[in-house]
Write a protein that holds these residues in place. Structure first.
Motif, PDB file in Angstrom:
ATOM      1  N   ALA A   4       0.655  -1.242   0.147  1.00  0.00           N
ATOM      2  CA  ALA A   4      -0.077  -0.061  -0.039  1.00  0.00           C
ATOM      3  C   ALA A   4       0.954   1.250  -0.129  1.00  0.00           C
ATOM      4  CB  ALA A   4      -1.043  -0.033   1.209  1.00  0.00           C
ATOM      5  N   THR A   5       2.175   1.106  -0.043  1.00  0.00           N
ATOM      6  CA  THR A   5       2.914   2.178  -0.076  1.00  0.00           C
ATOM      7  C   THR A   5       4.112   2.306  -1.318  1.00  0.00           C
ATOM      8  OG1 THR A   5       4.853   0.969   1.378  1.00  0.00           O
ATOM      9  CG2 THR A   5       2.900   2.107   2.414  1.00  0.00           C
ATOM     10  N   ALA A   6       4.820   3.222  -1.174  1.00  0.00           N
ATOM     11  CA  ALA A   6       5.819   3.237  -2.246  1.00  0.00           C
ATOM     12  C   ALA A   6       6.876   2.294  -2.136  1.00  0.00           C
ATOM     13  CB  ALA A   6       6.593   4.598  -2.303  1.00  0.00           C
ATOM     14  N   THR A   7       7.439   1.754  -3.158  1.00  0.00           N
ATOM     15  CA  THR A   7       8.441   0.833  -3.001  1.00  0.00           C
ATOM     16  C   THR A   7       9.669   1.078  -2.073  1.00  0.00           C
ATOM     17  OG1 THR A   7       7.965   0.314  -5.392  1.00  0.00           O
ATOM     18  CG2 THR A   7      10.143  -0.471  -4.288  1.00  0.00           C
ATOM     19  N   LEU A   8       9.978   0.128  -1.155  1.00  0.00           N
ATOM     20  CA  LEU A   8      10.937   0.264   0.059  1.00  0.00           C
ATOM     21  C   LEU A   8      12.320  -0.272  -0.771  1.00  0.00           C
ATOM     22  CD1 LEU A   8       8.721  -1.340   2.933  1.00  0.00           C
ATOM     23  CD2 LEU A   8       9.283   1.153   2.509  1.00  0.00           C
ATOM     24  N   PRO A   9      13.376   0.328  -0.107  1.00  0.00           N
ATOM     25  CA  PRO A   9      14.504  -0.111  -0.417  1.00  0.00           C
ATOM     26  C   PRO A   9      14.679  -1.527  -0.165  1.00  0.00           C
ATOM     27  CG  PRO A   9      14.803   1.835   0.956  1.00  0.00           C
ATOM     28  CD  PRO A   9      13.217   1.248   0.981  1.00  0.00           C
ATOM     29  N   PRO A  10      15.336  -2.344  -0.992  1.00  0.00           N
ATOM     30  CA  PRO A  10      15.384  -3.783  -0.908  1.00  0.00           C
ATOM     31  C   PRO A  10      15.823  -4.319   0.394  1.00  0.00           C
ATOM     32  CG  PRO A  10      17.087  -2.946  -2.391  1.00  0.00           C
ATOM     33  CD  PRO A  10      16.134  -1.775  -2.056  1.00  0.00           C
ATOM     34  N   PRO A  81     -10.548   0.897  -3.496  1.00  0.00           N
ATOM     35  CA  PRO A  81     -11.135  -0.142  -2.675  1.00  0.00           C
ATOM     36  C   PRO A  81     -10.594  -1.388  -2.724  1.00  0.00           C
ATOM     37  CG  PRO A  81     -12.464   0.151  -4.853  1.00  0.00           C
ATOM     38  CD  PRO A  81     -11.355   1.136  -4.952  1.00  0.00           C
ATOM     39  N   ASP A  82      -9.677  -1.588  -3.411  1.00  0.00           N
ATOM     40  CA  ASP A  82      -8.923  -2.775  -3.657  1.00  0.00           C
ATOM     41  C   ASP A  82      -8.222  -3.150  -2.505  1.00  0.00           C
ATOM     42  OD1 ASP A  82      -9.696  -2.898  -6.293  1.00  0.00           O
ATOM     43  OD2 ASP A  82      -8.101  -2.045  -7.445  1.00  0.00           O
ATOM     44  N   GLY A  83      -7.462  -2.365  -1.994  1.00  0.00           N
ATOM     45  CA  GLY A  83      -6.230  -2.746  -0.584  1.00  0.00           C
ATOM     46  C   GLY A  83      -7.169  -2.513   0.496  1.00  0.00           C
ATOM     47  N   PHE A  84      -8.072  -1.404   0.740  1.00  0.00           N
ATOM     48  CA  PHE A  84      -8.497  -1.326   1.891  1.00  0.00           C
ATOM     49  C   PHE A  84     -10.043  -1.039   1.826  1.00  0.00           C
ATOM     50  CE2 PHE A  84      -4.160  -0.358   2.640  1.00  0.00           C
ATOM     51  CZ  PHE A  84      -4.147  -1.047   3.839  1.00  0.00           C
ATOM     52  N   PRO A 354     -11.519  13.859  12.452  1.00  0.00           N
ATOM     53  CA  PRO A 354     -10.150  13.851  12.949  1.00  0.00           C
ATOM     54  C   PRO A 354      -9.121  12.660  12.528  1.00  0.00           C
ATOM     55  CG  PRO A 354     -11.535  13.748  14.954  1.00  0.00           C
ATOM     56  CD  PRO A 354     -12.375  13.815  13.567  1.00  0.00           C
ATOM     57  N   PHE A 355     -10.077  11.564  12.362  1.00  0.00           N
ATOM     58  CA  PHE A 355      -9.392  10.208  12.025  1.00  0.00           C
ATOM     59  C   PHE A 355     -10.438   9.298  11.224  1.00  0.00           C
ATOM     60  CE2 PHE A 355     -11.521   9.197  16.285  1.00  0.00           C
ATOM     61  CZ  PHE A 355     -11.933   8.132  15.677  1.00  0.00           C
ATOM     62  N   ASN A 356      -9.702   8.515  10.426  1.00  0.00           N
ATOM     63  CA  ASN A 356     -10.477   7.797   9.629  1.00  0.00           C
ATOM     64  C   ASN A 356     -10.165   6.138   9.676  1.00  0.00           C
ATOM     65  OD1 ASN A 356     -12.059   6.762   7.625  1.00  0.00           O
ATOM     66  ND2 ASN A 356     -11.242   7.971   5.827  1.00  0.00           N
ATOM     67  N   VAL A 357     -10.781   5.359   9.573  1.00  0.00           N
ATOM     68  CA  VAL A 357     -10.658   3.976   9.938  1.00  0.00           C
ATOM     69  C   VAL A 357     -10.969   3.009   8.593  1.00  0.00           C
ATOM     70  CG1 VAL A 357     -10.917   1.956  11.471  1.00  0.00           C
ATOM     71  CG2 VAL A 357     -11.200   4.311  12.317  1.00  0.00           C
ATOM     72  N   VAL A 358      -9.965   2.168   8.169  1.00  0.00           N
ATOM     73  CA  VAL A 358     -10.157   1.391   7.180  1.00  0.00           C
ATOM     74  C   VAL A 358      -9.742  -0.100   7.571  1.00  0.00           C
ATOM     75  CG1 VAL A 358      -9.977   3.119   5.226  1.00  0.00           C
ATOM     76  CG2 VAL A 358      -7.954   1.898   6.101  1.00  0.00           C
ATOM     77  N   GLU A 359     -10.103  -0.963   6.875  1.00  0.00           N
ATOM     78  CA  GLU A 359      -9.896  -2.530   6.969  1.00  0.00           C
ATOM     79  C   GLU A 359      -9.006  -3.014   5.852  1.00  0.00           C
ATOM     80  OE1 GLU A 359     -12.394  -6.565   7.210  1.00  0.00           O
ATOM     81  OE2 GLU A 359     -13.212  -4.721   8.209  1.00  0.00           O
ATOM     82  N   ALA A 360      -7.954  -3.667   6.272  1.00  0.00           N
ATOM     83  CA  ALA A 360      -7.044  -4.379   5.100  1.00  0.00           C
ATOM     84  C   ALA A 360      -8.009  -5.382   4.353  1.00  0.00           C
ATOM     85  CB  ALA A 360      -5.742  -4.868   5.632  1.00  0.00           C
ATOM     86  N   GLN A 361      -8.046  -5.517   3.189  1.00  0.00           N
ATOM     87  CA  GLN A 361      -8.806  -6.555   2.267  1.00  0.00           C
ATOM     88  C   GLN A 361      -7.885  -7.566   2.002  1.00  0.00           C
ATOM     89  OE1 GLN A 361     -12.457  -5.797   1.043  1.00  0.00           O
ATOM     90  NE2 GLN A 361     -11.804  -4.147  -0.641  1.00  0.00           N
ATOM     91  N   LYS A 362      -6.381  -7.424   2.252  1.00  0.00           N
ATOM     92  CA  LYS A 362      -5.705  -8.644   1.899  1.00  0.00           C
ATOM     93  C   LYS A 362      -4.429  -8.363   2.997  1.00  0.00           C
ATOM     94  CE  LYS A 362      -5.994  -6.954  -2.206  1.00  0.00           C
ATOM     95  NZ  LYS A 362      -6.112  -6.777  -3.585  1.00  0.00           N
ATOM     96  N   ASP A 363      -3.407  -9.379   2.603  1.00  0.00           N
ATOM     97  CA  ASP A 363      -2.119  -8.891   3.481  1.00  0.00           C
ATOM     98  C   ASP A 363      -1.458  -8.066   2.646  1.00  0.00           C
ATOM     99  OD1 ASP A 363      -2.712 -11.020   5.133  1.00  0.00           O
ATOM    100  OD2 ASP A 363      -1.363 -12.539   4.384  1.00  0.00           O
ATOM    101  N   THR A 364      -0.812  -6.973   3.331  1.00  0.00           N
ATOM    102  CA  THR A 364      -0.325  -6.052   2.668  1.00  0.00           C
ATOM    103  C   THR A 364       0.808  -5.333   3.610  1.00  0.00           C
ATOM    104  OG1 THR A 364      -0.728  -3.722   1.511  1.00  0.00           O
ATOM    105  CG2 THR A 364      -2.009  -4.175   3.619  1.00  0.00           C
ATOM    106  N   VAL A 365       1.361  -4.324   3.018  1.00  0.00           N
ATOM    107  CA  VAL A 365       2.520  -3.469   4.112  1.00  0.00           C
ATOM    108  C   VAL A 365       2.000  -1.889   3.887  1.00  0.00           C
ATOM    109  CG1 VAL A 365       4.788  -2.943   3.928  1.00  0.00           C
ATOM    110  CG2 VAL A 365       4.028  -5.170   3.232  1.00  0.00           C
ATOM    111  N   GLY A 422     -11.065  13.574   2.841  1.00  0.00           N
ATOM    112  CA  GLY A 422     -10.411  12.358   2.234  1.00  0.00           C
ATOM    113  C   GLY A 422      -9.736  12.590   0.996  1.00  0.00           C
ATOM    114  N   ALA A 423      -9.358  11.426   0.531  1.00  0.00           N
ATOM    115  CA  ALA A 423      -8.419  11.652  -0.802  1.00  0.00           C
ATOM    116  C   ALA A 423      -8.458  10.146  -1.463  1.00  0.00           C
ATOM    117  CB  ALA A 423      -7.059  11.715  -0.265  1.00  0.00           C
ATOM    118  N   GLY A 424      -8.194  10.070  -2.632  1.00  0.00           N
ATOM    119  CA  GLY A 424      -8.020   9.123  -3.516  1.00  0.00           C
ATOM    120  C   GLY A 424      -9.609   8.546  -3.950  1.00  0.00           C
ATOM    121  N   PRO A 425      -9.605   7.299  -4.454  1.00  0.00           N
ATOM    122  CA  PRO A 425     -11.147   7.029  -5.206  1.00  0.00           C
ATOM    123  C   PRO A 425     -12.234   7.315  -4.311  1.00  0.00           C
ATOM    124  CG  PRO A 425      -9.589   5.145  -5.524  1.00  0.00           C
ATOM    125  CD  PRO A 425      -9.058   6.340  -4.554  1.00  0.00           C
TER     126      PRO A 425
END
Length: 482
Positions: A4-10, A81-84, A354-365, A422-425
Motif C-alpha cells: 500500500a506504499t511506495a517501493t521500499l529499499p530492498p 477500494p482494492d487494498g482497503f 479527525p481520524f479515519n478507519v479502514v480495514e485491510a482487504q488482503k495481506d499488505t504492507v 479524504g483522498a483517493g477514489p
C-alpha cells in the motif's frame, strides 16, 4: 502480498504489528477501557506524542495499526477500494439498525455503480442548477435568526445549522421541501440526531449487548429509524409519481430521480433498497458534517477579529448590500476566495473527521509494517495539520495561508496535508456542495448581522466531542442586527 506504499529499499526489514511501540494494554480487552469514547481522537493524538507516527493498539480482540504521517495516510486512502475498505463492522451495524447500504458502506461493484450515480448528482453543474433553491433555504435561515435575535432567544448553533443543512440536502437530493427551519413539531432532524451517535456507540462497543437486551436508548433508535425510513419511502413514492412524466424521466432533476431511473434500467443491479440506502446516507452525512464545519468556522472566526473584518469586507465588496439574495449568483460566490480560505482553515484545525478507519482487504504492507488481512488501520488526519513543519504557527487560525498556490514554508501544497474530505477514489462526493453551503451561510450572516459571540455557556473553550463526527459541545450564537 501487495504493498500500500511506495517501493521500499530492498534491504528494508519489515516489522510486524507486535514489534511496534504502543500503549500497554490489559488482558483480553487491550486498550479499550483506557479511552473515553467521546475523546477517542484526543487519546490517539496523545499516544502519537508518546509512541510516534506509527504504532499499534488493541481494542478488544482487534489489533490496530495507527498512522499519522500525511504521506502514508494518502497512500492508504488511494489504495481503496482494492487494498482497503471501510470497516466491515460498520456495514454490519448499519444493516442491523435497519438501514440499507448506500455508497458510504458499499464495496466492490456495488460501490462503483452507486458512486457513478452519486458523483454525477453532486457535480458542480448539478449544484449550480440548484443554486436558486439553496438561496431560498438560506433566506429562510436568515428570517429564523432575525426572529430569534429579536426575541433575544438563546440560539443553539449546532442545532440551528443542522436544520439548515437538512433542508439543503433534502431539496437538492430528493426534491423535497422539508422546511425544518420554520417548523417546531416532530421534524426529521430530531430523529437523525439520534442515529449518528448510536452508530458511533455500537461501532465501538466491546459486546453487542443490544442483540440480547434492548435498553431505552435502543428502543428510541428503533423508533427514529422507522420515522426516517417512512419519510424516505414517501420521498421515493413521490419521485416515482413525478417520473411518470416521460420528459422528467428523460432528464431527472435531482439525485433521487436519477437513481430511480438508473435502477429501472435492465441489468442495473440496483433496486429501491439500494436507492433508499443512499437517501438515508445522504441525509445523515449531509446534515451532520457540513453543519459541524460551519459551527467550528464561526467559533474560530469570532476569535480572530481581523479575519472576521476581512471576511465582512469581502462579502460587502463581492455581494454588495443585503437584498434577500436577489443579487447572489454562482459567479459571485466563486469570487469569495477569503471565505473559502476561512472554510479550509477551519477544517484544517477542526476537521469533522479527525481520524479515519479502514480495514485491510488482503495481506499488505503499510510503510515498513506487515498488515494482515482484516487489520483495522486508524489514520489520524489532524496530526500533521497541527505541525509547524507543514503549517507555520500551525495552531493559529490563519486563512491567508490558503490564498497562495503553496502555503508558505510548507512541504508541498497545503491541500496535500489537510484532507478533510479524504483522498483517493473514495474522496467525499459532496465536497463542492459542502463548500458552497458553508460560504452561503457565512455570507448571509455577515451581510445581515454582527457576529457578537460564539461561545459555551460557561465561557470556556468548546470541547471536542466525538460522536461519529467531531462536534463542538454547547456553542451558543449571539447576533445583533447590522
Amino acid at each position: 502480498m501487495t504493498h500500500a506504499t511506495a517501493t521500499l529499499p530492498p534491504d528494508t526489514a519489515l516489522r510486524t504489528l507486535d514489534e511496534l511501540p504502543g500503549p500497554p494494554g490489559w488482558p483480553l480487552v487491550g486498550n479499550a477501557f483506557q479511552v473515553h469514547l467521546p475523546e477517542l481522537h484526543l487519546e490517539l493524538e496523545r499516544w502519537i506524542a508518546q509512541h510516534g507516527t506509527v504504532f499499534r493498539a488493541q481494542f478488544g480482540r482487534d489489533k490496530l495499526l495507527v498512522i499519522s504521517d500525511h504521506a502514508l495516510v494518502t497512500q492508504v486512502l488511494k489504495d481503496r477500494p482494492d487494498g482497503f475498505r471501510r470497516p466491515s463492522r460498520l456495514a454490519e451495524v448499519i444493516e442491523e439498525i435497519g438501514i440499507q447500504r448506500g455508497v458510504f458502506t458499499a464495496e466492490g461493484e456495488a460501490w462503483a455503480a452507486q458512486r457513478r450515480m452519486v458523483m454525477a448528482s453532486f457535480s458542480p453543474g448539478h449544484v449550480r442548477a440548484y443554486f436558486p433553491s439553496l438561496v431560498r433555504v438560506t433566506e429562510t435561515l436568515k428570517r429564523r435568526w432575525q426572529k430569534l435575535q429579536a426575541q433575544n432567544a438563546p440560539m443553539d448553533l449546532q442545532a440551528e445549522l443542522m436544520r439548515y443543512t437538512v433542508d439543503v440536502i433534502s431539496g437538492l437530493a430528493f426534491g423535497q421541501d422539508t422546511n425544518t427551519l420554520e417548523r417546531d413539531d416532530d421534524i426529521i432532524q430530531h430523529h437523525l440526531d439520534k442515529i449518528f451517535p448510536a452508530l458511533w456507540r455500537r461501532m465501538n462497543a466491546i459486546l453487542p449487548y443490544w442483540r440480547w437486551v434492548r435498553l431505552p436508548v435502543d428502543r428510541q433508535l428503533d423508533a427514529s429509524v422507522k420515522v426516517v425510513q417512512q419519510a424516505i419511502d414517501g420521498f421515493i413514492a413521490q419521485a416515482r409519481e413525478r417520473l411518470q412524466d416521460p420528459a422528467r424521466r428523460a432528464a431527472p432533476q435531482n439525485l433521487l430521480e436519477g437513481m430511480l431511473v438508473a435502477a429501472d434500467e435492465p441489468g442495473s443491479g440496483v433496486g429501491d433498497a439500494e436507492v433508499a440506502g443512499n437517501v438515508f446516507t445522504l441525509l445523515l452525512a449531509g446534515e451532520d458534517t457540513t453543519a459541524t464545519s460551519i459551527s467550528w468556522l464561526l467559533y474560530l472566526l469570532v476569535r480572530r477579529p481581523e479575519a472576521l473584518a476581512r471576511a465582512v469586507q469581502e462579502v460587502d465588496r463581492v455581494l454588495g448590500p443585503a437584498d434577500g439574495g436577489a443579487s447572489w449568483t454562482p459567479e459571485r460566490f466563486a469570487e469569495l476566495d477569503y471565505l473559502e480560505a476561512c472554510a479550509h482553515e477551519a477544517m484544517r484545525l477542526k476537521p469533522v473527521g479527525p481520524f479515519n478507519v479502514v480495514e485491510a482487504q488482503k495481506d499488505t504492507v503499510v510503510g515498513d509494517v506487515k498488515v494482515p488481512r482484516g487489520t483495522m488501520v486508524f489514520m489520524v488526519l489532524r496530526q500533521d495539520n497541527l505541525d509547524d513543519r507543514f503549517f507555520p504557527e500551525a495552531r493559529s487560525f490563519q486563512p491567508e495561508r490558503w490564498l497562495g498556490d503553496d502555503a508558505p514554508g510548507t512541504v508541498g501544497n497545503a491541500k496535500r496535508v489537510s484532507m478533510p474530505f479524504g483522498a483517493g477514489p473514495r474522496v467525499c462526493p459532496g465536497r463542492y456542495l459542502a463548500l458552497l453551503e458553508i460560504k452561503m451561510a457565512l455570507a448571509m450572516l455577515l451581510q445581515n448581522f454582527r457576529l457578537e459571540g460564539v461561545a459555551t455557556p460557561d465561557g470556556r473553550e468548546a470541547r471536542e466531542i466525538m460522536s461519529f463526527t467531531m462536534i463542538p459541545e454547547g456553542l451558543r450564537l449571539q447576533l445583533s442586527p447590522r
